[in-house]
Design an enzyme around this catalytic site. Structure first.
Site, short mmCIF file in Angstrom:
data_model
loop_
_atom_site.label_atom_id
_atom_site.label_comp_id
_atom_site.label_asym_id
_atom_site.label_seq_id
_atom_site.Cartn_x
_atom_site.Cartn_y
_atom_site.Cartn_z
CB SER A 217 24.07 82.61 61.39
OG SER A 217 22.56 82.51 61.31
CE1 TYR B 252 24.15 77.92 64.08
CE2 TYR B 252 22.52 79.57 63.87
CZ TYR B 252 23.55 78.71 63.29
OH TYR B 252 23.97 78.96 61.97
#
Length: 236
Positions: free
Chosen positions: A129, A142
């Protein structure tokens, strides 16, 4: 054959469709078998599998290879985003992200890596990401899991390059997927949606899938080491 974890929605689904159109047999894995069945893709082996279960991933790969031959690309795509204020977030959310986003990736790699080394051919497509390159509010754990993917991928790329096995990292920004379904913190969710609206929304998962297919189709001696794609208006 192309193996995809988290193939039931989002980028995983889009990649499954793109590679199917390109004529590749598929191994599609996800926790939601009914969603895989609804895709209706030809030459696809479907397996209900949780990436936290290493044995299940290994078994799925073995069964699919018996039908369609060796896995030439593993898209370690399955992941979850339990975004939230770190001081208020239940530690169980941390555990889930760590187990799926890090251990799940390694389980996916484990299932195919030695076969790729033996054949001196293959591609590991690693889902990270933009949050694996920089940090964001309420993304603490995350981001940690995605930084892990980057670090492991760089090490694997160095280790596997003498065996002609490629390691490619995918680092998307805001994409139109079901990722927000994992956000339970109402304030975090509202802020994310507001930021997404302010830049005119995310971009289609199909665009990411096209890039992944293109990178895979390059000659084996050529590697696109990382793909970073965001909406044009996403400034960070």
């Amino acid at each position: 054959m192309i193996a995809i974890t988290g193939a039931s929605s989002g980028i995983g689904e889009a990649v499954a469709r793109a590679f199917s159109v390109a004529g590749h047999p598929l191994l599609l894995m996800a926790r939601r078998l009914d969603r895989l069945e609804k895709l209706g893709l030809p030459n696809a082996v479907l397996r209900q599998a949780d990436v936290r279960d290493r044995d299940a991933i290994v078994a799925a790969v073995k069964a699919a290879e018996g039908e369609h031959g060796p896995v030439d690309m593993m898209f370690a795509n399955a992941g979850i985003a339990r975004l939230g204020d770190i001081a208020r977030q239940p530690p169980e959310d941390w555990d889930e992200m760590i187990d799926i986003n890090t251990k799940g990736v390694m389980n996916s790699v484990y299932a195919v890596m030695n076969g790729m080394i033996e054949r001196k051919h293959g591609t590991l497509m690693m889902m990270s990401s933009i949050a694996g390159r920089k940090v964001y509010p309420d993304h603490t754990v995350y981001c940690g899991t995605k930084f892990f993917v980057h670090a492991v991928s760089e090490s694997l790329r160095e280790y596997l390059s003498p065996h002609d096995v490629r390691v490619i990292v995918i680092s998307p920004g805001i994409i139109d997927t079901e990722v927000l379904d994992g956000v339970r913190d109402e304030t975090t969710l509202a802020n994310y949606k507001a930021n997404k609206a302010a830049i005119g929304g995310g971009i289609s998962a199909d665009i990411v899938a096209e890039l992944i297919l293109d990178a895979y189709q390059k000659p084996q001696r050529a590697i696109v080491q990382e793909i970073v794609i965001t909406p044009t208006r996403q400034k960070y």
